[in-house]
Design a protein around this motif. Structure first.
Motif, PDB file in Angstrom:
ATOM      1  N   GLY A 101       0.806  -1.219   0.000  1.00 39.35           N
ATOM      2  CA  GLY A 101       0.000   0.000   0.000  1.00 39.35           C
ATOM      3  C   GLY A 101       0.837   1.265   0.000  1.00 39.35           C
ATOM      4  O   GLY A 101       0.545   2.218  -0.713  1.00 39.35           O
ATOM      5  N   GLY A 102       1.913   1.278   0.798  1.00 36.10           N
ATOM      6  CA  GLY A 102       2.755   2.459   0.875  1.00 36.10           C
ATOM      7  C   GLY A 102       3.480   2.760  -0.417  1.00 36.10           C
ATOM      8  O   GLY A 102       3.600   3.921  -0.829  1.00 36.10           O
ATOM      9  N   TRP A 103       3.968   1.715  -1.101  1.00 39.15           N
ATOM     10  CA  TRP A 103       4.669   1.914  -2.364  1.00 39.15           C
ATOM     11  C   TRP A 103       3.707   2.273  -3.492  1.00 39.15           C
ATOM     12  O   TRP A 103       4.033   3.046  -4.389  1.00 39.15           O
ATOM     13  CB  TRP A 103       5.488   0.678  -2.730  1.00 39.15           C
ATOM     14  CG  TRP A 103       6.680   0.504  -1.841  1.00 39.15           C
ATOM     15  CD1 TRP A 103       6.863  -0.447  -0.878  1.00 39.15           C
ATOM     16  CD2 TRP A 103       7.858   1.321  -1.813  1.00 39.15           C
ATOM     17  NE1 TRP A 103       8.068  -0.270  -0.251  1.00 39.15           N
ATOM     18  CE2 TRP A 103       8.707   0.795  -0.807  1.00 39.15           C
ATOM     19  CE3 TRP A 103       8.276   2.430  -2.534  1.00 39.15           C
ATOM     20  CZ2 TRP A 103       9.941   1.357  -0.513  1.00 39.15           C
ATOM     21  CZ3 TRP A 103       9.507   3.000  -2.241  1.00 39.15           C
ATOM     22  CH2 TRP A 103      10.325   2.466  -1.242  1.00 39.15           C
ATOM     23  N   LYS A 104       2.481   1.727  -3.445  1.00 46.96           N
ATOM     24  CA  LYS A 104       1.464   2.145  -4.415  1.00 46.96           C
ATOM     25  C   LYS A 104       1.150   3.632  -4.245  1.00 46.96           C
ATOM     26  O   LYS A 104       0.954   4.359  -5.218  1.00 46.96           O
ATOM     27  CB  LYS A 104       0.187   1.317  -4.238  1.00 46.96           C
ATOM     28  CG  LYS A 104       0.283  -0.095  -4.800  1.00 46.96           C
ATOM     29  CD  LYS A 104      -1.028  -0.839  -4.630  1.00 46.96           C
ATOM     30  CE  LYS A 104      -0.950  -2.225  -5.279  1.00 46.96           C
ATOM     31  NZ  LYS A 104      -2.214  -2.981  -5.110  1.00 46.96           N
ATOM     32  N   GLN A 105       1.128   4.064  -2.997  1.00 46.41           N
ATOM     33  CA  GLN A 105       0.889   5.471  -2.710  1.00 46.41           C
ATOM     34  C   GLN A 105       1.982   6.338  -3.330  1.00 46.41           C
ATOM     35  O   GLN A 105       1.714   7.377  -3.924  1.00 46.41           O
ATOM     36  CB  GLN A 105       0.838   5.667  -1.194  1.00 46.41           C
ATOM     37  CG  GLN A 105       0.628   7.098  -0.747  1.00 46.41           C
ATOM     38  CD  GLN A 105       0.966   7.251   0.716  1.00 46.41           C
ATOM     39  OE1 GLN A 105       2.102   7.041   1.124  1.00 46.41           O
ATOM     40  NE2 GLN A 105      -0.022   7.587   1.521  1.00 46.41           N
TER      41      GLN A 105
END
Length: 305
Positions: A138-142
């Motif tokens: 989720g953080g890297w997609k962000q």
């Protein structure tokens, strides 16, 4: 000389059928400011953002975004804004680099390849350039979504619930990046229902049912309520009967303590004595939080839709 605002709108109205989603909103935002729109789901936050940047056409009111008229110059505005949506909306079977190259080509950038490499480096994605977007956390997609929103060097960045489903560390790193972007002169509009995120904004707009119910910095909004807040501990068993004795006074659990807020401190102390008995609890005054202020403003209102 009159001050120029990145956003200067007045009386914005948007209806969907008989439902008024945005009801006469006025807003001025200086360049390089982080402006947070805080409110429950359906309160009109996202609709307001889209109206301001010409992504939706207003049914009433008007104004300017980056000097362009939001009603008739939306194409010019679109070229100068970056939009990070709430849901991840990139191609999961393409790599991180391929997604950014595609986005840069959509904007017909002459220096697309160089700009992609610059964004990969600045947002810490250079070691993940070949990784498929669908395999990112989720953080890297962000970060990928933020890179895509910045690829064309926008002057305004719209963030719609940007940290939903992201872990605390990624959230903190994200907000550090946002403040760095604001320091560079980018104006940032962010919708959220997280109080701690709203507190990171320079200016906050409280929305409910399509209306602005409070605005200002976090400290200004809390001070304007006039609320007194105390933290209560060592209060024994908390039952429905005990809560009923507190009457209409706001009460919220925080671990093993209660936060009690009211306009009148004497009334609040009397209610605590009724509920727990004089001397059967410990209490100390604390600062009124943004959450306390929000609950104060929205008590008795139906959730906005």
């Amino acid at each position: 000389m009159a001050k120029k605002f990145a956003i200067d709108v007045c009386g914005l109205v948007k209806k969907f059928g008989n439902h008024v989603a945005v009801n006469g909103i006025d807003l001025r935002v200086e360049g390089g400011t982080i402006c947070g729109f805080l409110g429950p789901n359906g309160s009109g936050k996202t609709t307001t953002l889209r109206l301001i940047c010409g992504l939706l056409r207003a049914d009433g009111g008007g104004g300017t975004c980056l000097g362009y008229d939001i009603r008739c110059q939306s194409d010019e505005i679109h070229r100068s804004i970056g939009y990070m949506t709430q849901r991840f909306s990139f191609w999961e079977d393409l790599s991180v680099r391929e997604n950014l190259i595609f986005t840069a080509n959509v904007y017909a950038m002459d220096n697309a390849a160089d700009r992609v490499e610059s964004m990969l480096k600045s947002l810490g994605l250079n070691n993940r350039g070949r990784q498929l977007a669908g395999g990112l956390s989720g953080g890297w997609k962000q970060r990928l979504a933020l890179a895509a929103g910045l690829i064309h060097e926008p002057k305004i960045l719209l963030l719609d619930e940007p940290t939903a489903g992201v872990d605390p560390r990624a959230r903190r790193e994200f907000w550090e990046t946002i403040h760095s972007l604001a320091a560079e002169g980018i104006t940032i509009l962010v919708s959220t229902h997280y109080m701690d995120e709203a507190e990171r904004c320079h200016h906050i707009i409280f929305m409910h049912g399509g209306n602005v119910i409070a605005r200002g910095s976090a400290d200004e909004i809390c001070a304007a309520t006039g609320l007194k807040t105390i933290e209560v501990s060592k209060f024994g068993e908390l039952t429905d009967g005990v809560l009923a004795k507190l009457g209409g006074i706001s009460c919220a659990h925080f671990g093993n303590t209660l936060h009690i807020s009211a306009m009148d401190e004497i009334e609040m102390r009397m209610a605590l004595d009724r509920a727990f008995g004089r001397g059967n609890y410990a209490a100390r005054e604390i600062a009124t939080s943004l959450e306390d202020a929000f609950i104060h403003h929205t008590r008795g209102m139906e959730d906005g839709r």
